[in-house]
Design an enzyme around this catalytic site. Structure first.
Site, PDB file in Angstrom:
ATOM      1  N   ASP A 178       0.842  -1.184   0.000  1.00  0.00           N
ATOM      2  CA  ASP A 178       0.000   0.000   0.000  1.00  0.00           C
ATOM      3  C   ASP A 178       0.883   1.242   0.000  1.00  0.00           C
ATOM      4  O   ASP A 178       2.061   1.197   0.366  1.00  0.00           O
ATOM      5  CB  ASP A 178      -0.965   0.008   1.187  1.00  0.00           C
ATOM      6  N   GLU A 206      -6.283   3.157   2.847  1.00  0.00           N
ATOM      7  CA  GLU A 206      -6.884   3.772   4.029  1.00  0.00           C
ATOM      8  C   GLU A 206      -8.221   4.453   3.740  1.00  0.00           C
ATOM      9  O   GLU A 206      -8.918   4.845   4.678  1.00  0.00           O
ATOM     10  CB  GLU A 206      -5.926   4.824   4.620  1.00  0.00           C
TER      11      GLU A 206
END
Length: 377
Positions: A74, A134
């Protein structure tokens, strides 16, 4: 032929990447500086690039094999003002890498250098730099893009820093690792009136407290005793004055379960209890559960394949039980067998903290783990 990098040289490279990326946290899929830095490292490597989720990058290293293994990192940061004071703090006010994504990217960049100089591998390699973990969940659109089918991906690996595990320790397990999660929002509409004439009103605050008690009891007594579930209301807003019956109440919380059927049952019971309260009190209740992320389930057959190799690592310890945090890495498991692993920081500083930090030596443990996986047939 493989090119060997000394541990110290690679650690120095990983630290350089980490500090450079830590300075430039960005949010969601608007990761333009982050993408620019990644491409400055891998842009001249012998690989094929595909853009994903606006600023994400997939780098395919063709080793002349039929099938491919994938690694995911990520990329995005958090809207948290950093309080650390080291030399490489965030240069973007109000934003920081408080979840270790800068570390994940650094490890993958180090792996890219190794893969680029190594040909004797059993599979091609696809490196996925994923935005929006997120926020909107960048994994799902990547898995729906067709890239897994294009490159014939048969395994996917990922890792995440974990503060409660000893420094440098790698831990995972076969089977369920993380639950499906959902943001729960509940709006209760009653009828406001002066406390002196409370019999004329419908007390939304009282109803909210009773509703919380009942859904907690439901979660404790109606879900399978041998399954871990979670249902917590963490915010309650209601009322306007000390002597006025609240006409509205707003509840915000989270719900998690490892099995989709258990999750669906809990969601349906939230609605059923709400309807019973409407009949009982004459109020109106709206319950909304976000789609959330699927459960992260490590493929058991793949785990049994790699486990003997992991047990040769001093840093590896099998995870004794699943954890309750959720992750959109789960979507990669819908396309190919996947394994998600935790890398300990040993600091006990929680993820998403404004002072999140770790000893950068652990980056080498993550790199060596990913490098090992690349050689397992």
């Amino acid at each position: 032929m493989a090119v060997e990098f000394s541990d110290q040289d690679m650690l120095n490279t990983l630290i350089k990447h980490h500090r450079s990326l830590h300075k430039i946290p960005e949010i969601g899929d608007q990761l333009f500086e982050t993408r620019e830095y990644i491409m400055s490292v891998i842009g001249d490597m012998n690989c094929e690039f595909t853009s994903v989720v606006n600023t994400g990058i997939c780098a395919f290293f063709d080793k002349g094999k039929e099938f491919t293994i994938a690694y995911r990192s990520d990329m995005d940061g958090l809207t948290i003002p950093e309080t650390n004071t080291h030399r490489f703090v965030s240069e973007h006010p109000g934003k920081m890498h408080g979840c270790g994504h800068d570390a994940h990217m650094s490890i993958l960049l180090g792996l890219a250098e190794y893969i680029n100089h190594t040909n004797d591998l059993p599979y091609n390699v696809l490196l996925i730099f994923q935005p929006a973990e997120e926020t909107t969940g960048g994994a799902r659109p990547i898995t729906e893009s067709g890239i897994f089918e294009k490159y014939k991906v048969i395994r996917t690996f990922g890792l995440h820093l974990w503060p409660s595990i000893p420094k440098g320790q790698l831990s995972t397990k076969g089977g369920p690792l993380m639950p499906k999660s959902s943001e729960v929002s509940i709006e209760i509409k009653g009828k406001s009136t002066h406390a002196a004439t409370s019999h004329k009103g419908i007390d939304a605050l009282y109803i909210a407290t009773q509703y919380i008690s009942d859904i907690y009891q439901m979660q404790e007594t109606e879900t399978p005793a041998d399954e871990r579930t979670l249902l917590k209301i963490c915010r309650l807003n209601s009322g306007t004055a000390r002597n006025v019956i609240a006409g509205r109440a707003s509840l915000l919380g989270t719900m998690r379960a490892f099995k989709l059927e258990t999750f669906d049952f809990m969601e349906s019971r939230l609605q059923e209890i709400a309807r019973s309260y409407e009949n009982k009190y004459g109020c109106q209740i709206k319950v909304h559960c976000s789609d959330g992320y699927l459960p992260v389930v490590n493929d058991m057959k793949l785990y049994q394949t790699i486990k003997p190799h992991l047990e040769n690592l001093e840093s590896y310890h099998e995870l004794p039980e699943a954890v309750m945090i959720s992750e959109d890495f789960s979507y990669y498991g819908t396309k190919a067998p996947a394994i998600f692993t935790l890398l300990g920081t040993g600091t006990k500083i929680p993820l998403h903290s404004n002072n999140f930090d770790f000893d950068e030596d652990i980056l080498l443990a993550g790199y060596n783990y990913f490098k090992l996986l690349a050689h397992i047939n």
